[in-house]
Design a protein around this motif. Structure first.
Motif, PDB file in Angstrom:
ATOM      1  N   ARG A 183      32.824  -2.819  28.188  1.00  0.00           N
ATOM      2  CA  ARG A 183      34.025  -2.027  28.378  1.00  0.00           C
ATOM      3  C   ARG A 183      34.461  -2.053  29.837  1.00  0.00           C
ATOM      4  N   VAL A 184      35.713  -2.416  30.036  1.00  0.00           N
ATOM      5  CA  VAL A 184      36.298  -2.478  31.373  1.00  0.00           C
ATOM      6  C   VAL A 184      37.784  -2.165  31.234  1.00  0.00           C
ATOM      7  N   ALA A 185      38.335  -1.447  32.190  1.00  0.00           N
ATOM      8  CA  ALA A 185      39.744  -1.053  32.105  1.00  0.00           C
ATOM      9  C   ALA A 185      40.630  -2.268  31.856  1.00  0.00           C
ATOM     10  N   GLY A 186      41.457  -2.159  30.831  1.00  0.00           N
ATOM     11  CA  GLY A 186      42.376  -3.244  30.507  1.00  0.00           C
ATOM     12  C   GLY A 186      41.751  -4.396  29.756  1.00  0.00           C
ATOM     13  N   ASN A 187      40.500  -4.245  29.290  1.00  0.00           N
ATOM     14  CA  ASN A 187      39.773  -5.304  28.570  1.00  0.00           C
ATOM     15  C   ASN A 187      40.012  -6.688  29.172  1.00  0.00           C
ATOM     16  N   GLY A 222      42.173  -4.064  22.537  1.00  0.00           N
ATOM     17  CA  GLY A 222      43.111  -3.340  23.390  1.00  0.00           C
ATOM     18  C   GLY A 222      43.596  -2.101  22.674  1.00  0.00           C
ATOM     19  N   HIS A 223      44.424  -1.307  23.343  1.00  0.00           N
ATOM     20  CA  HIS A 223      44.873  -0.086  22.676  1.00  0.00           C
ATOM     21  C   HIS A 223      46.252   0.371  23.161  1.00  0.00           C
ATOM     22  N   GLU A 224      46.852   1.165  22.332  1.00  0.00           N
ATOM     23  CA  GLU A 224      48.172   1.749  22.594  1.00  0.00           C
ATOM     24  C   GLU A 224      48.147   2.564  23.893  1.00  0.00           C
ATOM     25  N   ARG A 225      49.225   2.466  24.667  1.00  0.00           N
ATOM     26  CA  ARG A 225      49.419   3.242  25.899  1.00  0.00           C
ATOM     27  C   ARG A 225      48.248   3.092  26.879  1.00  0.00           C
ATOM     28  N   CYS A 226      47.769   1.866  27.041  1.00  0.00           N
ATOM     29  CA  CYS A 226      46.678   1.590  27.968  1.00  0.00           C
ATOM     30  C   CYS A 226      47.123   1.877  29.404  1.00  0.00           C
ATOM     31  N   GLY A 227      46.328   2.671  30.130  1.00  0.00           N
ATOM     32  CA  GLY A 227      46.686   3.044  31.493  1.00  0.00           C
ATOM     33  C   GLY A 227      46.707   1.866  32.440  1.00  0.00           C
ATOM     34  N   ALA A 228      45.749   0.946  32.313  1.00  0.00           N
ATOM     35  CA  ALA A 228      45.702  -0.220  33.191  1.00  0.00           C
ATOM     36  C   ALA A 228      46.904  -1.128  32.963  1.00  0.00           C
ATOM     37  N   ILE A 230      36.477 -15.790  17.842  1.00  0.00           N
ATOM     38  CA  ILE A 230      36.983 -14.868  18.857  1.00  0.00           C
ATOM     39  C   ILE A 230      38.343 -14.369  18.380  1.00  0.00           C
ATOM     40  N   VAL A 231      38.462 -13.076  18.182  1.00  0.00           N
ATOM     41  CA  VAL A 231      39.698 -12.489  17.667  1.00  0.00           C
ATOM     42  C   VAL A 231      40.062 -11.273  18.515  1.00  0.00           C
ATOM     43  N   GLY A 232      41.250 -10.742  18.274  1.00  0.00           N
ATOM     44  CA  GLY A 232      41.692  -9.575  19.026  1.00  0.00           C
ATOM     45  C   GLY A 232      42.422  -8.583  18.154  1.00  0.00           C
ATOM     46  N   GLY A 233      42.386  -7.319  18.554  1.00  0.00           N
ATOM     47  CA  GLY A 233      43.067  -6.274  17.804  1.00  0.00           C
ATOM     48  C   GLY A 233      43.546  -5.160  18.715  1.00  0.00           C
TER      49      GLY A 233
END
Length: 241
Positions: free
Chosen positions: A120-124, A150-156, A225-228
């Motif tokens: 885990r690291v800010a902004g993946n 990743g996620h909705e409304r990410c601060g980074a 390797i996938v992303g969501g």
């Protein structure tokens, strides 16, 4: 037609042997018929290393469905599980996620101890430390899946979209995300959410293209390797790549 033995002419010793063989066969048959996914539910450490990349994706997404439908089962969190894991780990997925406190992989995928190899690291984002950690899990633990979360409304990502000067080392995170922001700056819609999605795809592509270890594992079919994207409002993960 199956011939039934004449029990009246059978000795007591033969009857005992026949009964014992039948009991052993009955106990083994269910195990032989089980798939790796089914075995993983009852003996995770023994079976996780046998999951295919696609089975690992399904296991994650099934867990997320339980989570956002409020049907969590909280697997692999018992004292027995702690004892089992002291002997070694076989996580079935590497999750590269954001450090955001609202996006904990074990919770939102309804998993337990030893199931996920979390980074885990800010902004993946991808850097040498992140990549080295992932390569370790691929080489040593034989983990079949990398899931960039990743996620909705990410601060980074929001900071990268805003483009303001930031103190300390925070600017290094923004600099890593900036190429994704530039890719979608002219697209219609929400600028931050467009950049969140682009940043997930960028991290996936970087993992696929910058490591010979990962490339070899993908070529052999042992790794995907996938992303969501995780929705903070609903708790749902949607695969986007």
């Amino acid at each position: 037609m199956v011939e039934v033995p004449n029990l009246g002419k059978m000795s007591r010793r033969k009857l005992i042997l026949l009964s014992g063989a039948s009991a052993i066969a009955a106990s083994l048959t269910p195990q032989l018929l089980k798939s790796p996914m089914a075995i993983a539910e009852t003996n995770p450490q023994a079976a996780f290393s046998n999951l295919t990349p696609d089975q690992s994706i399904k296991k994650l997404m099934d867990g997320n469905q339980r989570y956002f439908q409020h049907k969590r089962i909280f697997p692999d969190q018992s004292p027995a599980r702690v004892t089992e894991l002291a002997k070694g780990q076989h996580p079935f997925a590497i999750v590269l996620g954001c450090a955001d406190s609202r996006v904990s992989p074990e919770l939102l995928f309804d998993q337990g101890l030893g199931n996920l190899f979390d980074i885990r690291v800010a902004g993946n984002i991808i850097n040498d430390a992140v990549l080295g950690s992932i390569e370790y899990a691929i080489l040593e633990l034989k983990t079949p899946l990398i899931f960039v979360l990743g996620h909705e409304r990410c601060g980074a990502v929001t900071a990268a979209v805003n483009g303001k000067s930031l103190p300390g080392k925070i600017g290094t995170l923004v600099a890593a995300i900036k190429p994704a922001v530039d890719q979608v700056k002219n697209q219609p819609g929400d600028k931050v959410d467009n950049a969140v999605r682009a940043n997930i795809k960028m991290s996936v592509n970087k993992l696929k293209s910058t490591s010979s270890i990962l490339s070899e594992a993908m070529k052999s079919g042992k790794l995907k390797i996938v992303g969501g994207r995780y929705d903070l409002d609903t708790g749902k993960v949607d695969m986007i790549t």
